[in-house]
Structures are given as C-alpha cells and as structure tokens.
Design a protein around this motif. Structure first.
Motif, short mmCIF file in Angstrom:
data_model
loop_
_atom_site.label_atom_id
_atom_site.label_comp_id
_atom_site.label_asym_id
_atom_site.label_seq_id
_atom_site.Cartn_x
_atom_site.Cartn_y
_atom_site.Cartn_z
N HIS A 156 0.83 -1.21 0.00
CA HIS A 156 0.00 0.00 0.00
C HIS A 156 0.86 1.25 0.00
O HIS A 156 0.55 2.23 -0.70
N MET A 157 1.95 1.25 0.78
CA MET A 157 2.78 2.44 0.90
C MET A 157 3.46 2.76 -0.43
O MET A 157 3.51 3.91 -0.86
N GLN A 158 4.02 1.74 -1.09
CA GLN A 158 4.71 1.97 -2.36
C GLN A 158 3.74 2.45 -3.43
O GLN A 158 4.04 3.39 -4.19
N ILE A 159 2.57 1.84 -3.52
CA ILE A 159 1.59 2.24 -4.52
C ILE A 159 1.09 3.65 -4.22
O ILE A 159 0.88 4.46 -5.14
N GLU A 160 0.93 3.98 -2.94
CA GLU A 160 0.49 5.33 -2.59
C GLU A 160 1.55 6.36 -2.98
O GLU A 160 1.22 7.46 -3.44
N ARG A 161 2.83 6.02 -2.80
CA ARG A 161 3.88 6.93 -3.25
C ARG A 161 3.82 7.13 -4.76
O ARG A 161 4.04 8.24 -5.26
N PHE A 162 3.54 6.07 -5.49
CA PHE A 162 3.41 6.19 -6.94
C PHE A 162 2.22 7.07 -7.30
O PHE A 162 2.29 7.91 -8.22
N ARG A 163 1.13 6.90 -6.60
CA ARG A 163 -0.08 7.69 -6.90
C ARG A 163 0.17 9.18 -6.71
O ARG A 163 -0.46 10.01 -7.39
N LYS A 164 1.06 9.55 -5.83
CA LYS A 164 1.34 10.98 -5.62
C LYS A 164 1.99 11.63 -6.83
O LYS A 164 2.02 12.85 -6.94
N THR A 165 2.51 10.83 -7.75
CA THR A 165 3.08 11.38 -8.98
C THR A 165 1.99 11.79 -9.97
O THR A 165 2.27 12.51 -10.93
N GLY A 166 0.77 11.29 -9.79
CA GLY A 166 -0.33 11.65 -10.66
C GLY A 166 -0.47 10.78 -11.90
O GLY A 166 -1.39 10.99 -12.70
N ILE A 167 0.41 9.79 -12.09
CA ILE A 167 0.36 8.98 -13.30
C ILE A 167 0.14 7.50 -13.01
O ILE A 167 0.08 6.68 -13.94
N ALA A 168 0.00 7.14 -11.75
CA ALA A 168 -0.03 5.72 -11.38
C ALA A 168 -1.19 4.97 -12.01
O ALA A 168 -1.01 3.87 -12.55
N GLU A 169 -2.38 5.55 -11.95
CA GLU A 169 -3.56 4.81 -12.41
C GLU A 169 -3.44 4.46 -13.89
O GLU A 169 -3.76 3.34 -14.30
N ALA A 170 -2.97 5.39 -14.69
CA ALA A 170 -2.83 5.13 -16.13
C ALA A 170 -1.75 4.08 -16.39
O ALA A 170 -1.92 3.19 -17.23
N VAL A 171 -0.63 4.17 -15.67
CA VAL A 171 0.49 3.26 -15.91
C VAL A 171 0.16 1.84 -15.45
O VAL A 171 0.48 0.86 -16.13
N LEU A 172 -0.49 1.71 -14.30
CA LEU A 172 -0.74 0.39 -13.73
C LEU A 172 -1.74 -0.43 -14.53
O LEU A 172 -1.86 -1.64 -14.32
N ARG A 173 -2.43 0.20 -15.46
CA ARG A 173 -3.33 -0.57 -16.33
C ARG A 173 -2.54 -1.53 -17.22
O ARG A 173 -3.09 -2.52 -17.72
N ALA A 174 -1.25 -1.27 -17.38
CA ALA A 174 -0.41 -2.16 -18.20
C ALA A 174 0.19 -3.30 -17.38
O ALA A 174 0.88 -4.15 -17.94
N ALA A 175 -0.06 -3.33 -16.07
CA ALA A 175 0.54 -4.33 -15.18
C ALA A 175 -0.46 -5.44 -14.86
O ALA A 175 -1.66 -5.33 -15.11
N SER A 176 0.06 -6.53 -14.28
CA SER A 176 -0.76 -7.66 -13.83
C SER A 176 -1.07 -7.48 -12.36
O SER A 176 -0.17 -7.56 -11.52
N HIS A 177 -2.34 -7.25 -12.05
CA HIS A 177 -2.76 -6.96 -10.68
C HIS A 177 -3.04 -8.26 -9.92
O HIS A 177 -3.72 -9.15 -10.43
N GLU A 178 -2.49 -8.37 -8.71
CA GLU A 178 -2.74 -9.53 -7.87
C GLU A 178 -3.13 -9.06 -6.48
O GLU A 178 -2.60 -8.06 -5.98
#
Length: 400
Positions: free
Chosen positions: A50-72
C-alpha cells in the motif's frame, strides 16, 4: 541552443516520471536519453504494498500506468515447505522496460524528448549548459541527473560515488513453468530461506501477463561458483538451495534466460552544487532484496517535482542554497534512512548466525504462522456466520 527550465538527463524510471510530472504541471522541461524506446533491463519487476503504490499515486500517473501491469490481490507466504499465510496484498507485476515505456506515454506532447547522450555539463548559480552527443546544446535553469549508475557526468562535476557495501546482494530473474499441469496453485508466492547457510533471503513468484515470473535473491560474491551452477542446471541448483520449495510449488522447470544483477550499496559525496540535483540511484543506491528502491525513486521525484522545483522557479537563480532544500526534505530523508537501514537489517536477519538474529528468524516465523492462523480463523467464522444467516432466511421463508 535550446532553452528550457529543466533538463532531465536519463530516461529510466526516475527521469521519465519527472518528465511526465513536470509536463503535466506546465513546467518547460526536456528529457534527454539516447533510447526512443526503453530496452529490456533487469531491474524492477513488481510494485507492491500500500505504501509503495500510494507513493506512486502521488506522482499523478499511477492509475494510467498500472493498467499495463498484472494486478494480484493475494500472496502466499511459505517457509520450511509449509504454507503459513494467504496474505491480502496490493501487487502489480510489470517488467522494467514495460513500466518505463508506459510512463513515457504519459509525458505530454509539449515536453520535448531528445534521443541523444549528454556528454558534458557546465553549471552555475544561474543557468546550466548541457552538450549532447549530436552536438546540440541545452541551456536550462536546473539539471536533474537521473542517470542511475552512469557516473561519468557526475565525476566531471566532482561528485563521487562511494561504495558502502560492495556486492551487497545479487538478484536473479527468470520464468517458472509448472510441470504436468496448466498453472501453479498459488496466485503469487514468497518463499523464505530455510537455513542461513543458503545465503538466500527469499524467492518471490508473481504473474506478469501469462508468465509466472521469479525473482530470487542471494547474498553471495559475484564470482561464487553457485552462480555458474544456477546457469547450467537451474532446477537442480534451486531445489538444492531451497529443498522444500517444491512442496509448495509442485514440479517446475525454469524457462528462458536467467538474468543476474549484482547490487552495491553506494552513496554520493560532493553532490550539493548549484544548478544540479540528483535523484534515485544517481544519488544513493539501495538493496533490491528490500524492494525499497522504487519507494525512493517515487519519493525523490514526487518531492522534487511537486514541491521544490515550483518553489525554485518562483525566484531568480539556482544556487546551492536552493538545492539543499531538496536533500534536507524531511520526507526524502526519512525514506532514504528507512531504505538504508532495511538493506542491512534484511541481510543480517537472513544469514547472520548470532543468537539475536536466530531469535529474530524464529520470531518472524511465529508471527507469519500466527497471522495465517488468525486470518483462517476469522475467515471460517465469517463464512459460518454467512451460512447461518442464509439458513435463517431460508427458515423464515419456508415457515408456515
């Protein structure tokens, strides 16, 4: 001569994220990297926690980028051949080049990308000059050095890279394929070492697309014969290193090439200079075993682009006093200190044989086991409560 506010040297994770953030904020920036498409590179292959993903979200681009990843959402925890817990997680599997290229697609069209190599930098308290391999020159108010372990440019500025722990760890990446069945039983797995003599903190298995990817971490020297054995006979070597792993995974084979990456722990010296700032591995490296390198990159870039660069551009000049505010940022410093401490602690708790560290290993096993038992107990009670509720509804509907 091209003029801009920010020249970013290095188009990996840190540099590409910075370019996307500054472009979205309307701050003139140029990203300098010789590769139009980032090539395969064995680095980050998973974002988790949660902490790492939240840090990514603060960049403002996480949601768009993570659509290319495999979510588990579930990761099995195992040791000594026993399944200890089925832990809920926030986890995204994505190879490093796919991650960087997905981030680059979020860089606005108005942010220039120059596909050349920066060959020299001249700095001052006002403007900086960057000479490129294609003979172009860039004039910028600030240079962001995000070129990772490439030390050449930093050395020309008198910035030294000091090794704190040489070959602190070695990471190995490969695909694992189940034998005799279409898929593994687990969605993702972290299997911890069985003995300190294994020199192996853990192996992590996680999906990337339709492939089960494995990241194996070891504390060995780069000339250790074990690495050659791993290349020649990977299944036999892995089973000898973690002999009860197959109780959880079942029979497997290792497919494709085995990628090997040794990691030194290093820090920079002489970095406080006018007109230039270091982010990510260019400033300080960490151990891949801990998974905190990505936390450091996202923290560095978020603080720099959301807080410090807008403040610096509001007034004239770019002297060392301004730059110091980034290195003294309490959020950045806390992340750096946490990451460095975790690198040394994880190594000790994995392989040190002292009484204290043996007790730590036992305590970790007990905690994992206890958490798993508690989770199963709560799940069974919830299921029983649900069944009782459904039975009551059925009785009320069928009562005369």
């Amino acid at each position: 001569m091209r003029y801009t506010d920010i020249a970013i040297i290095g188009g990996g994770l840190a540099g590409s994220t910075a370019a996307a953030m500054l472009g979205r904020a309307g701050i003139p920036a140029i990203l300098i990297d010789p590769r139009p498409v980032y090539p395969p590179d064995f680095r980050v292959e998973k974002l988790s926690g949660h902490m790492q993903i939240e840090r990514f979200r603060k960049t403002g681009i996480a949601e768009a980028v993570l659509r290319a990843a495999s979510h588990e959402t579930e990761n099995w925890i195992a040791r000594y051949g026993y399944l200890l817990d089925r832990k809920p997680v926030v986890q995204y599997g994505i190879l490093y080049d796919a991650l960087v290229n997905a981030i680059r697609t979020e860089i606005p069209a108005g942010t220039e990308q120059l596909f050349a190599k920066a060959v020299s930098i001249s700095t001052s308290a006002e403007r900086q000059r960057v000479l490129l391999s294609n003979d172009e020159e860039i004039s910028a108010r600030l240079v962001v050095l995000a070129n990772g372990l490439n030390v050449g440019l930093r050395q020309t500025l008198g910035i030294e890279r000091r090794i704190v722990s040489r070959c602190h760890s070695i990471s190995l990446g490969f695909d694992m394929v189940p034998v005799g069945r279409p898929a593994f039983d687990f969605p993702a797995l972290t299997y911890f070492s069985e003995r300190p003599d294994d020199l192996t903190p853990y192996i992590s298995l996680f999906p990337v697309g339709k492939t089960m990817r494995a990241n194996l971490f070891v504390y060995r020297e780069i000339d250790d014969p074990w690495l050659q054995r791993m290349r020649r006979a990977p299944e036999e070597t892995l089973n000898a290193t973690l002999p009860r792993l197959s109780r959880i995974t079942g029979a497997f084979r290792i497919g494709g090439d085995i990628k090997v990456r040794p990691a030194d722990l290093s820090v920079s010296a002489g970095f406080l200079q006018p007109g230039v700032v270091l982010v990510g591995d260019a400033f300080e490296t960490t151990c891949p075993v801990t998974g905190t390198g990505t936390d450091k990159v996202f923290t560095d870039v978020e603080r720099l682009c959301n807080v410090h660069i807008p403040n610096w551009l509001a007034t004239d000049g770019m002297d060392a006093g301004k730059i110091a505010a980034f290195y003294d940022d309490p959020v950045k410093k806390a992340c750096d200190e946490w990451s460095a401490a975790k690198a040394h602690h994880f190594r000790s708790v994995s392989i040190d044989k002292g009484l204290y560290w043996r007790a730590q290993r036992v305590a970790r096993f007990v905690v994992w086991l206890g958490e798993g038992l508690l989770r199963r107990l709560l799940h069974s009670r919830t299921a029983a409560g649900g069944n009782a509720s459904r039975f009551s509804i059925i009785r009320s509907r069928t009562a005369p």
